[in-house]
Design a protein around this motif. Structure first.
Motif: not given
Length: 286
Positions: A84-87, A199-200, A207-208, A234-237
């Motif tokens: 979550h922190r990486a995202a 992470a909210a 992510v999960d 999703q698109a941004a990541l």
């Protein structure tokens, strides 16, 4: 809900109370939508202040009583903080995050002052008060200990991703799947993280779901608006976009969505009355 393929689906409750009839519909819908694929149970336990082990044990007990089986091991979101922190860092590097120092009361007052109408999702949509704060002011407020949240700049995210859509099961002509255009501002600039919450919901679930290869997300239609912002994330990541299916809700006698506070509708209480799982299916219209 029209089934077109074998999917990986999931039921992802938060252990903050006992499951109720609405959860039974969500869990069974996800289980049956998997077809010959995989059904997952994920415990969304990010809010450590409200989550309790007895409620987590109750989730497993209730789902087993309903006759559902899931792949092991069960994933807990609290174990995924590094991902979550990486995202979050990826979004920050792309310039899509800003610090927000507003309290909920301040947000409501600002909305009322501007005379804005309630949002169609029923949620309070943040008006972007802190979006233009300078970096120096943000650093000064953080240095003096002001609490803050990290928000997604939905305008910048939309500009970066371009026009998007998500695929909804059975919403096209003749019951085929249909593309739903993404409305970038439907939930405003959502919170991605805050102190005590690395992470909210929206960030963690995107992510999960990708980590677990979830190909079909089934959930109540009260979360339909969430698909818009989650598709942007999703698109941004650079994450894959699952198929979505939003089903009806189970409502109480007043026409309101069931709550974990309503003890009479909890599966635990219903079981104690000697009612069996077949009767539960009848009550929720299956």
């Amino acid at each position: 809900m029209r089934q077109t393929a074998n999917h990986t689906t999931r039921f992802a409750p938060s252990p903050t109370g006992w499951l109720h009839l609405g959860h039974a519909l969500a869990a069974i819908s996800a289980y049956e939508a998997a077809g010959g694929g995989n059904f997952l149970l994920r415990i969304e336990d990010l809010d450590r202040g409200r989550c309790r082990l007895e409620f987590e044990a109750g989730i497993v007990e209730d789902l087993t009583w309903l006759g559902l089986q899931w792949q092991q091991p069960v994933l807990r979101q609290s174990e995924r903080s590094e991902a979550h922190r990486a995202a979050l860092a990826t979004l920050d590097k792309a310039g899509l995050i800003y610090s927000c120092f507003c309290t909920r009361q301040e947000i409501v007052r600002e909305i009322e002052r501007a005379g804005e109408a309630p949002h169609r999702s029923g949620e309070v949509v943040y008006p972007g008060t802190c979006r233009t704060l300078s970096r120096s002011e943000c650093e000064m407020r953080k240095a003096r200990g002001d609490p803050f949240a990290l928000r997604l700049d939905s305008r910048k995210a939309a500009a970066m991703t371009g026009a998007l859509s998500f695929e909804e099961l059975g919403q096209g002509p003749d019951g085929e799947n249909g593309d739903v255009p993404v409305e970038p501002g439907v939930l405003g600039d959502i919170v991605l993280a805050r102190k005590g919450l690395p992470a909210a919901y929206h960030l963690a679930v995107v992510v999960d779901d990708a980590f677990q290869d979830v190909s079909l997300v089934t959930r109540g239609n009260d979360l339909f608006a969430s698909a818009h912002v989650q598709r942007m994330l999703q698109a941004a990541l650079g994450l894959p976009a699952p198929l979505y299916a939003h089903h009806r809700l189970i409502l109480d006698a007043d026409g309101s969505k069931l709550s974990k506070r309503d003890r009479s509708s909890t599966l635990r209480n219903i079981r104690q009355q000697g009612i069996d799982a077949a009767e539960i299916r009848r009550r929720i219209g299956l």
